[in-house]
Write a protein that holds these residues in place. Structure first.
Motif, PDB file in Angstrom:
ATOM      1  N   THR A  13      28.645  22.502  -4.605  1.00 56.68           N
ATOM      2  CA  THR A  13      28.365  23.675  -5.437  1.00 56.68           C
ATOM      3  C   THR A  13      29.424  24.749  -5.198  1.00 56.68           C
ATOM      4  O   THR A  13      29.948  25.335  -6.149  1.00 56.68           O
ATOM      5  CB  THR A  13      26.963  24.232  -5.132  1.00 56.68           C
ATOM      6  OG1 THR A  13      26.003  23.221  -5.424  1.00 56.68           O
ATOM      7  CG2 THR A  13      26.671  25.468  -5.953  1.00 56.68           C
ATOM      8  N   GLY A  14      29.758  24.993  -3.946  1.00 60.51           N
ATOM      9  CA  GLY A  14      30.807  25.960  -3.631  1.00 60.51           C
ATOM     10  C   GLY A  14      32.146  25.562  -4.201  1.00 60.51           C
ATOM     11  O   GLY A  14      32.878  26.394  -4.759  1.00 60.51           O
ATOM     12  N   TRP A  15      32.463  24.283  -4.097  1.00 65.23           N
ATOM     13  CA  TRP A  15      33.724  23.783  -4.656  1.00 65.23           C
ATOM     14  C   TRP A  15      33.751  23.994  -6.170  1.00 65.23           C
ATOM     15  O   TRP A  15      34.748  24.462  -6.722  1.00 65.23           O
ATOM     16  CB  TRP A  15      33.868  22.298  -4.311  1.00 65.23           C
ATOM     17  CG  TRP A  15      35.040  21.646  -4.962  1.00 65.23           C
ATOM     18  CD1 TRP A  15      36.343  21.734  -4.584  1.00 65.23           C
ATOM     19  CD2 TRP A  15      35.017  20.808  -6.117  1.00 65.23           C
ATOM     20  NE1 TRP A  15      37.136  20.991  -5.436  1.00 65.23           N
ATOM     21  CE2 TRP A  15      36.338  20.420  -6.375  1.00 65.23           C
ATOM     22  CE3 TRP A  15      34.000  20.351  -6.939  1.00 65.23           C
ATOM     23  CZ2 TRP A  15      36.668  19.592  -7.445  1.00 65.23           C
ATOM     24  CZ3 TRP A  15      34.339  19.526  -8.004  1.00 65.23           C
ATOM     25  CH2 TRP A  15      35.647  19.169  -8.241  1.00 65.23           C
ATOM     26  N   GLY A  16      32.654  23.685  -6.833  1.00 66.38           N
ATOM     27  CA  GLY A  16      32.589  23.862  -8.284  1.00 66.38           C
ATOM     28  C   GLY A  16      32.729  25.318  -8.695  1.00 66.38           C
ATOM     29  O   GLY A  16      33.400  25.637  -9.677  1.00 66.38           O
ATOM     30  N   LEU A  17      32.105  26.213  -7.950  1.00 65.51           N
ATOM     31  CA  LEU A  17      32.226  27.635  -8.253  1.00 65.51           C
ATOM     32  C   LEU A  17      33.657  28.132  -8.057  1.00 65.51           C
ATOM     33  O   LEU A  17      34.153  28.944  -8.847  1.00 65.51           O
ATOM     34  CB  LEU A  17      31.257  28.434  -7.385  1.00 65.51           C
ATOM     35  CG  LEU A  17      29.777  28.251  -7.717  1.00 65.51           C
ATOM     36  CD1 LEU A  17      28.909  28.953  -6.669  1.00 65.51           C
ATOM     37  CD2 LEU A  17      29.465  28.761  -9.113  1.00 65.51           C
ATOM     38  N   LEU A  18      34.324  27.643  -7.023  1.00 67.87           N
ATOM     39  CA  LEU A  18      35.723  28.030  -6.806  1.00 67.87           C
ATOM     40  C   LEU A  18      36.635  27.509  -7.913  1.00 67.87           C
ATOM     41  O   LEU A  18      37.539  28.219  -8.370  1.00 67.87           O
ATOM     42  CB  LEU A  18      36.205  27.544  -5.441  1.00 67.87           C
ATOM     43  CG  LEU A  18      35.637  28.293  -4.244  1.00 67.87           C
ATOM     44  CD1 LEU A  18      36.079  27.617  -2.938  1.00 67.87           C
ATOM     45  CD2 LEU A  18      36.081  29.742  -4.255  1.00 67.87           C
ATOM     46  N   VAL A  19      36.411  26.282  -8.355  1.00 71.18           N
ATOM     47  CA  VAL A  19      37.203  25.723  -9.458  1.00 71.18           C
ATOM     48  C   VAL A  19      36.990  26.557 -10.721  1.00 71.18           C
ATOM     49  O   VAL A  19      37.938  26.897 -11.432  1.00 71.18           O
ATOM     50  CB  VAL A  19      36.852  24.238  -9.709  1.00 71.18           C
ATOM     51  CG1 VAL A  19      37.455  23.742 -11.012  1.00 71.18           C
ATOM     52  CG2 VAL A  19      37.331  23.388  -8.548  1.00 71.18           C
ATOM     53  N   ALA A  20      35.737  26.896 -10.999  1.00 75.74           N
ATOM     54  CA  ALA A  20      35.436  27.704 -12.186  1.00 75.74           C
ATOM     55  C   ALA A  20      36.083  29.086 -12.092  1.00 75.74           C
ATOM     56  O   ALA A  20      36.673  29.565 -13.068  1.00 75.74           O
ATOM     57  CB  ALA A  20      33.923  27.823 -12.356  1.00 75.74           C
ATOM     58  N   ALA A  21      35.978  29.730 -10.941  1.00 73.70           N
ATOM     59  CA  ALA A  21      36.570  31.055 -10.771  1.00 73.70           C
ATOM     60  C   ALA A  21      38.084  31.004 -10.927  1.00 73.70           C
ATOM     61  O   ALA A  21      38.683  31.869 -11.583  1.00 73.70           O
ATOM     62  CB  ALA A  21      36.201  31.620  -9.396  1.00 73.70           C
ATOM     63  N   PHE A  22      38.724  29.983 -10.348  1.00 78.56           N
ATOM     64  CA  PHE A  22      40.176  29.855 -10.489  1.00 78.56           C
ATOM     65  C   PHE A  22      40.548  29.653 -11.952  1.00 78.56           C
ATOM     66  O   PHE A  22      41.499  30.255 -12.446  1.00 78.56           O
ATOM     67  CB  PHE A  22      40.697  28.693  -9.645  1.00 78.56           C
ATOM     68  CG  PHE A  22      42.195  28.598  -9.679  1.00 78.56           C
ATOM     69  CD1 PHE A  22      42.970  29.380  -8.840  1.00 78.56           C
ATOM     70  CD2 PHE A  22      42.829  27.757 -10.574  1.00 78.56           C
ATOM     71  CE1 PHE A  22      44.359  29.311  -8.887  1.00 78.56           C
ATOM     72  CE2 PHE A  22      44.207  27.686 -10.626  1.00 78.56           C
ATOM     73  CZ  PHE A  22      44.971  28.464  -9.781  1.00 78.56           C
ATOM     74  N   SER A  23      39.792  28.823 -12.654  1.00 81.39           N
ATOM     75  CA  SER A  23      40.083  28.536 -14.060  1.00 81.39           C
ATOM     76  C   SER A  23      39.966  29.783 -14.927  1.00 81.39           C
ATOM     77  O   SER A  23      40.742  29.968 -15.865  1.00 81.39           O
ATOM     78  CB  SER A  23      39.139  27.464 -14.589  1.00 81.39           C
ATOM     79  OG  SER A  23      39.321  26.265 -13.892  1.00 81.39           O
ATOM     80  N   VAL A  24      39.005  30.631 -14.632  1.00 86.69           N
ATOM     81  CA  VAL A  24      38.757  31.806 -15.466  1.00 86.69           C
ATOM     82  C   VAL A  24      39.665  32.972 -15.087  1.00 86.69           C
ATOM     83  O   VAL A  24      40.195  33.652 -15.960  1.00 86.69           O
ATOM     84  CB  VAL A  24      37.274  32.231 -15.369  1.00 86.69           C
ATOM     85  CG1 VAL A  24      37.027  33.568 -16.040  1.00 86.69           C
ATOM     86  CG2 VAL A  24      36.386  31.151 -15.970  1.00 86.69           C
ATOM     87  N   PHE A  25      39.860  33.209 -13.792  1.00 88.04           N
ATOM     88  CA  PHE A  25      40.553  34.425 -13.369  1.00 88.04           C
ATOM     89  C   PHE A  25      42.022  34.232 -12.999  1.00 88.04           C
ATOM     90  O   PHE A  25      42.854  35.086 -13.299  1.00 88.04           O
ATOM     91  CB  PHE A  25      39.828  35.059 -12.179  1.00 88.04           C
ATOM     92  CG  PHE A  25      38.423  35.482 -12.512  1.00 88.04           C
ATOM     93  CD1 PHE A  25      38.190  36.518 -13.393  1.00 88.04           C
ATOM     94  CD2 PHE A  25      37.344  34.816 -11.968  1.00 88.04           C
ATOM     95  CE1 PHE A  25      36.899  36.918 -13.715  1.00 88.04           C
ATOM     96  CE2 PHE A  25      36.047  35.200 -12.278  1.00 88.04           C
ATOM     97  CZ  PHE A  25      35.822  36.249 -13.155  1.00 88.04           C
ATOM     98  N   PHE A  26      42.369  33.135 -12.348  1.00 88.90           N
ATOM     99  CA  PHE A  26      43.731  32.992 -11.824  1.00 88.90           C
ATOM    100  C   PHE A  26      44.646  32.148 -12.692  1.00 88.90           C
ATOM    101  O   PHE A  26      45.828  32.446 -12.809  1.00 88.90           O
ATOM    102  CB  PHE A  26      43.691  32.438 -10.400  1.00 88.90           C
ATOM    103  CG  PHE A  26      42.953  33.339  -9.449  1.00 88.90           C
ATOM    104  CD1 PHE A  26      43.474  34.570  -9.107  1.00 88.90           C
ATOM    105  CD2 PHE A  26      41.731  32.966  -8.930  1.00 88.90           C
ATOM    106  CE1 PHE A  26      42.790  35.420  -8.247  1.00 88.90           C
ATOM    107  CE2 PHE A  26      41.039  33.799  -8.077  1.00 88.90           C
ATOM    108  CZ  PHE A  26      41.566  35.030  -7.732  1.00 88.90           C
TER     109      PHE A  26
END
Length: 65
Positions: A13-26
């Motif tokens: 779940t943490g990995w998925g949230l980090l992937v999503a955050a990177f995709s949207v913000f970075f």
């Protein structure tokens, strides 16, 4: 590593949230700053096969990148 089912779920779940955050913000910032081909290279993705290498080289050869 001895993780319970609950702990493994939290890891993914943490990995998925980090992937999503990177995709949207970075990722958009990297693309705006370096362009698509250079943004992909900045994330550490490297060609892994002969076909990938050919695609990577053709993207680098495109004008305007």
């Amino acid at each position: 590593m001895e993780l319970s089912a609950h702990e493994i779920g939290l890891v993914f779940t943490g990995w998925g949230l980090l992937v999503a955050a990177f995709s949207v913000f970075f990722a958009p910032r990297l693309q705006a700053r370096y362009g698509t081909a250079h943004g992909i290279a900045a994330t550490g993705q490297i060609p892994t096969s002969v076909g990938d290498h050919a695609v990577h080289r053709s993207v680098q050869a495109c004008p305007g990148q």
